[in-house]
Design a protein around this motif. Structure first.
Motif, PDB file in Angstrom:
ATOM      1  N   LYS A   1       8.763 -13.116  -0.113  1.00  0.00           N
ATOM      2  CA  LYS A   1       7.427 -13.614   0.151  1.00  0.00           C
ATOM      3  C   LYS A   1       6.377 -12.592  -0.284  1.00  0.00           C
ATOM      4  O   LYS A   1       6.673 -11.419  -0.477  1.00  0.00           O
ATOM      5  CB  LYS A   1       7.270 -13.909   1.650  1.00  0.00           C
ATOM      6  N   LYS A   2       5.156 -13.070  -0.445  1.00  0.00           N
ATOM      7  CA  LYS A   2       4.053 -12.203  -0.818  1.00  0.00           C
ATOM      8  C   LYS A   2       3.928 -11.075   0.199  1.00  0.00           C
ATOM      9  O   LYS A   2       4.028 -11.299   1.402  1.00  0.00           O
ATOM     10  CB  LYS A   2       2.754 -13.011  -0.874  1.00  0.00           C
ATOM     11  N   GLY A   3       3.708  -9.858  -0.306  1.00  0.00           N
ATOM     12  CA  GLY A   3       3.608  -8.705   0.575  1.00  0.00           C
ATOM     13  C   GLY A   3       4.898  -7.927   0.693  1.00  0.00           C
ATOM     14  O   GLY A   3       4.954  -6.925   1.413  1.00  0.00           O
ATOM     15  N   SER A   4       5.948  -8.352  -0.037  1.00  0.00           N
ATOM     16  CA  SER A   4       7.248  -7.678   0.019  1.00  0.00           C
ATOM     17  C   SER A   4       7.505  -6.783  -1.189  1.00  0.00           C
ATOM     18  O   SER A   4       8.480  -6.030  -1.194  1.00  0.00           O
ATOM     19  CB  SER A   4       8.381  -8.719   0.100  1.00  0.00           C
ATOM     20  N   LYS A   5       6.646  -6.854  -2.186  1.00  0.00           N
ATOM     21  CA  LYS A   5       6.900  -6.143  -3.437  1.00  0.00           C
ATOM     22  C   LYS A   5       6.529  -4.659  -3.326  1.00  0.00           C
ATOM     23  O   LYS A   5       5.400  -4.311  -3.015  1.00  0.00           O
ATOM     24  CB  LYS A   5       6.117  -6.793  -4.582  1.00  0.00           C
TER      25      LYS A   5
ATOM     26  N   PRO B   1       0.845  -1.211   0.000  1.00  0.00           N
ATOM     27  CA  PRO B   1       0.000   0.000   0.000  1.00  0.00           C
ATOM     28  C   PRO B   1       0.877   1.256   0.000  1.00  0.00           C
ATOM     29  O   PRO B   1       2.031   1.236   0.438  1.00  0.00           O
ATOM     30  CB  PRO B   1      -0.790  -0.123   1.309  1.00  0.00           C
ATOM     31  N   ASP B   2       0.325   2.358  -0.480  1.00  0.00           N
ATOM     32  CA  ASP B   2       1.074   3.611  -0.586  1.00  0.00           C
ATOM     33  C   ASP B   2       1.622   4.078   0.763  1.00  0.00           C
ATOM     34  O   ASP B   2       2.712   4.674   0.824  1.00  0.00           O
ATOM     35  CB  ASP B   2       0.195   4.710  -1.188  1.00  0.00           C
ATOM     36  N   PHE B   3       0.894   3.837   1.844  1.00  0.00           N
ATOM     37  CA  PHE B   3       1.368   4.256   3.176  1.00  0.00           C
ATOM     38  C   PHE B   3       2.722   3.631   3.484  1.00  0.00           C
ATOM     39  O   PHE B   3       3.650   4.317   3.934  1.00  0.00           O
ATOM     40  CB  PHE B   3       0.353   3.859   4.257  1.00  0.00           C
ATOM     41  N   TRP B   4       2.849   2.328   3.215  1.00  0.00           N
ATOM     42  CA  TRP B   4       4.096   1.630   3.524  1.00  0.00           C
ATOM     43  C   TRP B   4       5.196   2.003   2.548  1.00  0.00           C
ATOM     44  O   TRP B   4       6.375   2.094   2.915  1.00  0.00           O
ATOM     45  CB  TRP B   4       3.863   0.122   3.540  1.00  0.00           C
ATOM     46  N   LYS B   5       4.834   2.264   1.300  1.00  0.00           N
ATOM     47  CA  LYS B   5       5.837   2.720   0.337  1.00  0.00           C
ATOM     48  C   LYS B   5       6.454   4.042   0.790  1.00  0.00           C
ATOM     49  O   LYS B   5       7.672   4.232   0.740  1.00  0.00           O
ATOM     50  CB  LYS B   5       5.207   2.893  -1.049  1.00  0.00           C
ATOM     51  N   ASN B   6       5.622   4.953   1.228  1.00  0.00           N
ATOM     52  CA  ASN B   6       6.110   6.247   1.691  1.00  0.00           C
ATOM     53  C   ASN B   6       6.971   6.098   2.937  1.00  0.00           C
ATOM     54  O   ASN B   6       8.025   6.737   3.062  1.00  0.00           O
ATOM     55  CB  ASN B   6       4.926   7.179   1.967  1.00  0.00           C
TER      56      ASN B   6
END
Length: 262
Positions: A192-196, A24-29
């Protein structure tokens, strides 16, 4: 080499196609703004014990073997705790090394090493996508720049800034020695899934980034956009064995050399 890579690519794509979800954008930021902080935590946790000294670099890059009578200078970006520096200083008594990292703690470890001497080395804190290398290095003064597993830790959209920053301190005719994680490396396939984060960019559990580079991307970055001439740019595929898990895996590295035109 290209045939081996093409064969490896086919099987790798099948694995990567299974997970196209992104953070999600929150975690990317959050991860984007805390890169230096997370690397600092990495060195606090692992101190100088995580990476081994890189005694192999002068086998891969003959330019690092210097004539004792010729005075040369080198900048290592992303120096960590100095695993690249110490073997080179011993082998090359006439080589002067600038070393920078955006982790304050890593640079402190370099300066605290018994092999660190101001007459041979200058270590300093620098984020090469934010800070100007000219604050610590004279313009057009360095013979070589080494980038060993560094660009993979930078956000792809900011890599052009790093190249432009390096270009300012490199002499005309100076060379960049580059090695990093290649596209479809075993490490990419293990996430793992969720790391991309985005295409070919992943977040490790400790919050640091890992981008996997293609030779086309690197060519665009340094030659088309950066104005360098390409000497070498290809994948290095090494089969390794994980004894603990009894697995054979393909490590894919991207190795390149670029020269700044005179």
């Amino acid at each position: 080499m290209s045939l081996d890579f093409d064969q490896h690519k086919t099987s790798a794509l099948a694995i990567l196609e299974a997970d196209k979800s992104e953070l999600p954008d929150f975690w990317k930021n959050k991860y984007s703004t805390e890169l230096a902080k997370n690397w600092d935590k990495f060195y606090k946790r692992n101190t100088t014990n995580f990476f081994k000294d890189r005694h192999w670099t002068d086998r891969e890059f003959a330019e690092l073997i210097q004539d004792s009578e010729s005075q040369k200078s080198l900048l290592e970006i992303g120096c960590g705790v100095g695993n690249f520096i110490w073997p080179l200083l011993v082998k090359n008594p006439s080589l002067y090394i600038y070393a920078c990292d955006f982790s304050v703690r890593a640079v402190d470890f370099v300066k605290a090493n018994e092999n660190y001497h101001d007459s041979r080395c200058k270590a300093f804190v620098c984020d090469i996508v934010k800070d100007d290398l000219l604050d610590n290095i004279p313009c057009n003064s360095v013979d070589m720049v080494s980038s060993i597993f560094v660009f993979s830790a930078i956000l792809p959209e900011k890599m052009k800034i790093a190249v432009a920053n390096i270009k300012k301190i490199l002499k005309p005719g100076g060379i960049i020695l580059f090695r990093d994680y290649g596209l479809y490396d075993a490490a990419q396939l293990r996430f793992k899934k969720g790391s991309k984060f985005s295409e070919n960019l992943y977040v490790r559990q400790d919050g640091t980034l890992s981008y996997f580079l293609s030779k086309e991307f690197v060519h665009q970055l340094f030659v088309i956009d950066g104005g360098f001439e390409e000497i070498e740019n290809d994948y290095v595929i090494k089969k390794t064995t994980n004894i603990k898990r009894n697995l054979n895996v393909d490590r894919v590295f991207l190795q390149a050399k670029f020269i700044l035109p005179k």
